[in-house]
Structures are given as structure tokens and as C-alpha cells.
Design an enzyme around this catalytic site. Structure first.
Site, short mmCIF file in Angstrom:
data_model
loop_
_atom_site.label_atom_id
_atom_site.label_comp_id
_atom_site.label_asym_id
_atom_site.label_seq_id
_atom_site.Cartn_x
_atom_site.Cartn_y
_atom_site.Cartn_z
N ASP A 12 -3.00 -1.40 -5.59
CA ASP A 12 -2.10 -2.56 -5.73
C ASP A 12 -1.88 -2.83 -7.21
OD1 ASP A 12 -2.13 -2.66 -2.99
OD2 ASP A 12 -3.59 -4.28 -2.88
N LYS A 34 -4.99 3.45 -0.47
CA LYS A 34 -3.93 2.73 0.22
C LYS A 34 -2.76 2.51 -0.74
CE LYS A 34 -3.87 -1.81 0.62
NZ LYS A 34 -2.51 -2.28 0.16
N ASP A 61 0.61 1.68 3.85
CA ASP A 61 0.60 0.34 4.44
C ASP A 61 2.02 -0.22 4.47
OD1 ASP A 61 -0.29 -2.00 5.53
OD2 ASP A 61 -1.08 -2.81 3.67
N LYS A 63 3.51 -1.53 7.46
CA LYS A 63 3.66 -2.59 8.48
C LYS A 63 5.04 -2.52 9.13
CE LYS A 63 0.55 -5.72 5.99
NZ LYS A 63 0.46 -5.00 4.69
N ASP A 66 10.66 -2.76 13.79
CA ASP A 66 12.11 -2.66 13.92
C ASP A 66 12.40 -2.25 15.36
OD1 ASP A 66 14.93 -2.25 13.31
OD2 ASP A 66 14.29 -2.05 11.21
N ASN A 69 13.94 3.00 18.06
CA ASN A 69 14.44 4.24 17.49
C ASN A 69 14.18 4.30 15.98
OD1 ASN A 69 16.10 6.77 17.74
ND2 ASN A 69 17.36 5.65 16.28
N THR A 116 -5.00 -11.14 6.88
CA THR A 116 -6.22 -11.85 6.47
C THR A 116 -5.93 -13.01 5.52
OG1 THR A 116 -6.56 -10.14 4.77
CG2 THR A 116 -7.78 -9.91 6.83
N ARG A 177 -14.75 -8.50 0.03
CA ARG A 177 -15.14 -8.99 -1.28
C ARG A 177 -16.65 -8.82 -1.46
NH1 ARG A 177 -10.49 -8.70 -1.72
NH2 ARG A 177 -8.97 -10.23 -2.46
N ARG A 207 -8.37 -5.43 -5.35
CA ARG A 207 -8.65 -6.14 -6.59
C ARG A 207 -10.07 -6.00 -7.11
NH1 ARG A 207 -5.37 -11.48 -4.88
NH2 ARG A 207 -5.72 -10.47 -2.87
#
Length: 230
Positions: A12, A34, A61, A63, A66, A69, A116, A177, A207
Site C-alpha cells: 500500500d 498484496k 485485492d 473486490k 458487477d 458476465n 475491517t 497489528r 502499514r
């Protein structure tokens, strides 16, 4: 699986250069990454292919959600990229379409239950009739019925989800964490060791590693903590 196979470091970061530098810094310590929205729109898809070609595992990732198809077509292309994991929002129709499209590939499809970063009030504000725990379990049941490879949920729900999905499906938990770590914008969090003990199979950590002063040392410390639970 060993701890190294279960730790997924979230890249990230805002640029491709930073992602490449992070992977180089972590070296052989980390084998699974990821790639989410932030890096995807900064050249991350080509980078994901490169990582896969270099023998790393990649969790894309996205997500997806839709019409059937469109989901199926996207999954077919992502499977050809050599990705290891892909997220689908855990709506039954979308999951069934994704499972059919991924059939015959090694792509593990993960149903995203409840983010989360969301708590009960967030669910109410979004118009859901269920609290987070109840909705997670409902979607876990639907994911198993659809033939998904795993579920994404918080570690707080991992034990209950494991009872629903059985021993073979993956349970991937973000919001991890280390003890004493900053929660940031996560509301349902757990330490690495506790998450594995609760039933998680894979832990997504971003992070606490990528923002650490010494990312490699941070990753090693997390792996050591994970090992105590295995």
C-alpha cells in the site's frame, strides 16, 4: 504451511518505484504480496505480473462486483496473469460467476465479507439489517456454497467462520497489528499470533511493515510472532 507462506505484505504505497524498492528491501523474507487499488492505478498490474514471474505469490485485492458476465470476464483474465488470490465482494451471484470463470486454474477466489474498517454503526449507516458478525457468518456460508477458495474477514470472526467453512478454505484476515501497534483506521484488529490461533490461515499486514523504519526487521518480528502460534 510455514509462517512465511501465511504472511501477505500489502504494498500500500503510492508509486511503483516505492513498491519495487520495498520488495527489494524485504528480499527473501517475504514471498507473498498484496496489490490493491492504490498501486493498481500506478502501474501495479504489470508489476503484479512481474512478481508472479519472479516466483512471488500475488494477492490481487480488487473486490470485484458487477454483473455476472463482467465479473467472469475479469476473473478469466486475472487467472491468466498468474495471480494466487483475488477478492470478490461476497454477493452470491458474483461469487458463483467468479467460481465458474476460475474453474481449472490455480486462482484462489476470496469472498470479502465486511471490511475491517467497519463497525456496527457503519453497517447501520450503510443500510444493512445485520451487525458485522452476523453478516460475516452469512456471507461465509454463501461463499462456501458458491465454491469459493476462501473468505476475507477480521480475525475477530475467524474462529466462527472456520467452523462454517471447514479446515480447507482459506481465511484471510487484514487488520493485523503487532502488540502495541497503531490501529490506524482499522476498527476490528488482532495481533498476528492471536489471529492464527483464532483460525486465520493468512494474515495481511501493510502499514506495520511498509511504514516501519526498518521494514525487513518489522517483517521478521511479525514472522517470529506468527511462528509461536503454529
Amino acid at each position: 504451511m510455514e509462517a512465511r507462506d501465511r504472511l501477505i505484505v500489502g504494498l500500500d504505497v503510492p508509486s511503483l518505484a516505492e513498491a519495487q524498492a520495498m520488495v527489494e528491501t524485504l528480499g527473501d523474507t517475504v514471498s507473498f504480496y498484496k496489490i490493491g487499488y492504490q498501486l493498481t492505478f500506478a502501474g501495479g498490474l504489470d508489476f503484479a505480473r512481474e512478481l508472479a514471474q519472479e516466483g512471488k505469490k500475488v494477492f490481487l485485492d480488487m473486490k470485484l462486483l458487477d454483473i455476472d458476465n463482467t465479473v467472469a470476464s475479469a476473473v478469466e483474465n486475472i487467472a491468466r496473469m498468474g495471480m494466487s488470490m483475488l477478492t470478490i465482494h461476497a454477493y452470491p451471484k458474483a461469487m458463483r460467476a467468479a467460481v465458474e470463470a476460475a474453474r481449472g486454474s490455480d486462482l484462489c477466489l476470496l469472498g470479502v465479507t465486511v471490511l475491517t474498517s467497519m463497525d456496527e454503526q457503519d453497517m447501520i449507516d450503510a443500510g444493512y439489517e445485520y451487525d458485522p458478525h452476523t453478516l460475516v457468518l452469512k456471507r461465509a456460508e454463501q461463499g462456501r456454497a458458491a465454491g469459493m477458495g476462501g473468505i476475507v474477514c477480521s480475525a475477530e470472526e475467524a474462529g466462527a467462520v472456520r467452523q462454517i467453512v471447514g479446515p480447507k478454505m482459506a481465511i484471510v484476515t487484514p487488520g493485523i497489528r503487532p502488540a502495541g501497534g497503531d490501529r490506524g483506521d482499522q476498527k476490528r484488529v488482532m495481533t498476528p499470533a492471536d489471529a492464527l490461533k483464532a483460525g486465520s490461515s493468512h494474515l495481511v499486514v501493510a502499514r506495520p511493515v511498509v511504514k516501519a523504519a526498518d521494514p525487513k526487521a518489522a517483517a521478521i518480528a511479525i514472522l517470529q510472532e506468527m511462528q509461536t502460534a503454529l
